[in-house]
Design a protein around this motif. Structure first.
Motif, mmCIF file in Angstrom:
data_model
loop_
_atom_site.group_PDB
_atom_site.id
_atom_site.type_symbol
_atom_site.label_atom_id
_atom_site.label_comp_id
_atom_site.label_asym_id
_atom_site.label_seq_id
_atom_site.Cartn_x
_atom_site.Cartn_y
_atom_site.Cartn_z
ATOM 1 N N ILE A 37 0.867 -1.168 0.000
ATOM 2 C CA ILE A 37 0.000 0.000 0.000
ATOM 3 C C ILE A 37 0.907 1.223 0.000
ATOM 4 O O ILE A 37 1.937 1.213 0.689
ATOM 5 C CB ILE A 37 -0.903 -0.009 1.252
ATOM 6 N N LEU A 45 -4.098 7.011 1.397
ATOM 7 C CA LEU A 45 -3.604 5.666 1.168
ATOM 8 C C LEU A 45 -4.115 5.131 -0.162
ATOM 9 O O LEU A 45 -5.266 5.352 -0.533
ATOM 10 C CB LEU A 45 -4.052 4.740 2.296
ATOM 11 N N TRP A 47 -4.068 1.417 -2.278
ATOM 12 C CA TRP A 47 -3.691 0.018 -2.396
ATOM 13 C C TRP A 47 -2.941 -0.191 -3.710
ATOM 14 O O TRP A 47 -3.335 0.325 -4.753
ATOM 15 C CB TRP A 47 -4.929 -0.862 -2.335
ATOM 16 N N TYR A 50 -1.799 -7.163 -3.837
ATOM 17 C CA TYR A 50 -1.729 -8.164 -2.784
ATOM 18 C C TYR A 50 -1.484 -9.532 -3.398
ATOM 19 O O TYR A 50 -1.686 -9.756 -4.594
ATOM 20 C CB TYR A 50 -2.954 -8.137 -1.872
ATOM 21 N N TYR A 59 -3.186 -9.633 -7.284
ATOM 22 C CA TYR A 59 -3.955 -8.607 -7.981
ATOM 23 C C TYR A 59 -3.242 -7.270 -7.834
ATOM 24 O O TYR A 59 -2.486 -7.057 -6.883
ATOM 25 C CB TYR A 59 -5.376 -8.503 -7.418
ATOM 26 N N TYR A 60 -3.534 -6.390 -8.792
ATOM 27 C CA TYR A 60 -2.873 -5.098 -8.845
ATOM 28 C C TYR A 60 -3.884 -3.980 -9.071
ATOM 29 O O TYR A 60 -4.891 -4.158 -9.759
ATOM 30 C CB TYR A 60 -1.860 -5.069 -9.992
ATOM 31 N N TYR A 95 4.164 0.930 2.014
ATOM 32 C CA TYR A 95 3.974 0.126 3.208
ATOM 33 C C TYR A 95 3.719 -1.333 2.830
ATOM 34 O O TYR A 95 2.983 -1.629 1.881
ATOM 35 C CB TYR A 95 2.768 0.602 4.009
ATOM 36 N N TYR A 102 -11.720 -11.790 5.576
ATOM 37 C CA TYR A 102 -13.065 -11.956 6.123
ATOM 38 C C TYR A 102 -14.016 -12.024 4.934
ATOM 39 O O TYR A 102 -14.189 -11.034 4.225
ATOM 40 C CB TYR A 102 -13.443 -10.774 7.023
ATOM 41 N N SER A 104 -15.055 -12.102 1.527
ATOM 42 C CA SER A 104 -14.296 -11.815 0.304
ATOM 43 C C SER A 104 -13.504 -10.520 0.403
ATOM 44 O O SER A 104 -13.089 -9.959 -0.606
ATOM 45 C CB SER A 104 -15.233 -11.763 -0.903
ATOM 46 N N SER A 105 -13.285 -10.011 1.608
ATOM 47 C CA SER A 105 -12.492 -8.793 1.753
ATOM 48 C C SER A 105 -11.342 -9.036 2.729
ATOM 49 O O SER A 105 -11.259 -10.082 3.365
ATOM 50 C CB SER A 105 -13.372 -7.638 2.243
ATOM 51 N N HIS A 106 -10.440 -8.076 2.802
ATOM 52 C CA HIS A 106 -9.232 -8.213 3.618
ATOM 53 C C HIS A 106 -9.027 -6.972 4.471
ATOM 54 O O HIS A 106 -9.268 -5.852 4.014
ATOM 55 C CB HIS A 106 -8.001 -8.373 2.728
ATOM 56 N N SER A 107 -8.522 -7.158 5.671
ATOM 57 C CA SER A 107 -8.133 -6.016 6.497
ATOM 58 C C SER A 107 -6.623 -6.036 6.683
ATOM 59 O O SER A 107 -6.005 -7.099 6.746
ATOM 60 C CB SER A 107 -8.806 -6.072 7.866
ATOM 61 N N GLY A 108 -6.050 -4.848 6.757
ATOM 62 C CA GLY A 108 -4.618 -4.718 6.985
ATOM 63 C C GLY A 108 -4.333 -4.750 8.473
ATOM 64 O O GLY A 108 -4.397 -3.732 9.146
ATOM 65 N N ASP A 109 -4.028 -5.933 8.985
ATOM 66 C CA ASP A 109 -3.880 -6.080 10.425
ATOM 67 C C ASP A 109 -2.608 -5.442 10.962
ATOM 68 O O ASP A 109 -2.626 -4.773 11.984
ATOM 69 C CB ASP A 109 -3.878 -7.570 10.795
ATOM 70 N N TRP A 111 1.135 -3.386 9.875
ATOM 71 C CA TRP A 111 1.807 -2.580 8.862
ATOM 72 C C TRP A 111 3.268 -2.348 9.259
ATOM 73 O O TRP A 111 3.583 -2.210 10.441
ATOM 74 C CB TRP A 111 1.129 -1.214 8.729
#
Lengths: 121, 108
Positions: A37, A45, A47, A50, A59-60, A95, A102, A104-109, A111
């Motif tokens: 990111i 920020l 993205w 990942y 994916y980009y 970063y 979670y 179909s989505s993702h959290s940035g736990d 950094w």
């Protein structure tokens, strides 16, 4: 404790290349999606990319597709971003973040502290 | 491309309640996440899965969701809460990660 340490940033001329690295520790690296990111100076920020735990899915963002390549070496607990054909608008702090999925989505736990990439002649 | 919309700034006095909204068409389908970022520091996850508070985050922080809008609420705002706040989610397919433009919270 979880640690993510980025390296490889610096000054590069437009059209040049740079490879960023992220060294991970404190968790089972291969179990987690990982992401890059970025944040341009004074901006929000954005993205970038990942990659899945095994490295088989990536994916980009449209802004970097075809120029940047994300990869990982699970044996070395390391994440990479190969950046080619760099442009002035790629100037940013980059970063590294670990992602938790979670549905179909993702959290940035977690950094890292980031590494600065400056593209300028 | 998919976008999340946040107000650029919110200002509150200490002890008041701050509400920061984030709007996006896919929010009924995808979870939202909130981060805060102080100058010169990396972002920190505050809320995950719309309403769950991340470890170590004070209980004055809460998240809610209604239709295409999610809201971060900070009750009893303290001076240390002054920061930039970002919402994050995914497009409807779950392929792309998207951040809102960020909201600067000023504690007067």
């Amino acid at each position: 404790q979880v640690q993510l340490v980025e390296s490889g940033g610096g000054l590069v001329r437009p059209g040049g290349s740079l490879r960023l690295s992220c060294a991970a520790s404190g968790f089972i690296f291969s179990d987690y999606y990982m992401s890059w990111i970025r944040q341009a100076p004074g901006k929000g920020l954005e993205w970038v990319s990942y990659i899945s735990g095994p490295g088989s899915i990536s994916y980009y963002a449209d802004s970097v597709k075809g120029r940047f390549t994300i990869s990982r070496d699970n044996a070395k607990n390391s994440l990479y971003l190969q950046m080619n054909s760099l442009r002035a608008e790629d100037t940013a702090v980059y970063y590294c973040a670990s992602l938790r999925t979670y549905s179909s989505s993702h959290s940035g736990d977690y950094w890292g502290r980031g590494t600065l990439v400056t593209v300028s002649s | 491309s998919y976008e999340l919309t946040q107000p650029p700034s919110v200002s509150v006095s200490p002890g008041q309640t701050a509400r920061i909204t984030c709007s996006g068409d896919a929010l009924p389908k995808q979870y939202a996440y909130w981060y805060h970022q102080k100058p010169g520091q990396a972002p920190v996850l505050v809320i995950f899965k719309d309403t769950e508070r991340s470890s170590g985050i004070p209980d004055r922080f809460s998240g809610s969701s209604s239709g295409t809008t999610v809201t971060l609420t900070i009750s009893g705002v303290q001076a240390e809460d002054e920061a930039d706040y970002y919402c994050q989610s995914a497009d409807s397919s779950g392929t792309y990660v998207v951040f809102g433009g960020g909201t600067k919270l000023t504690v007067l």
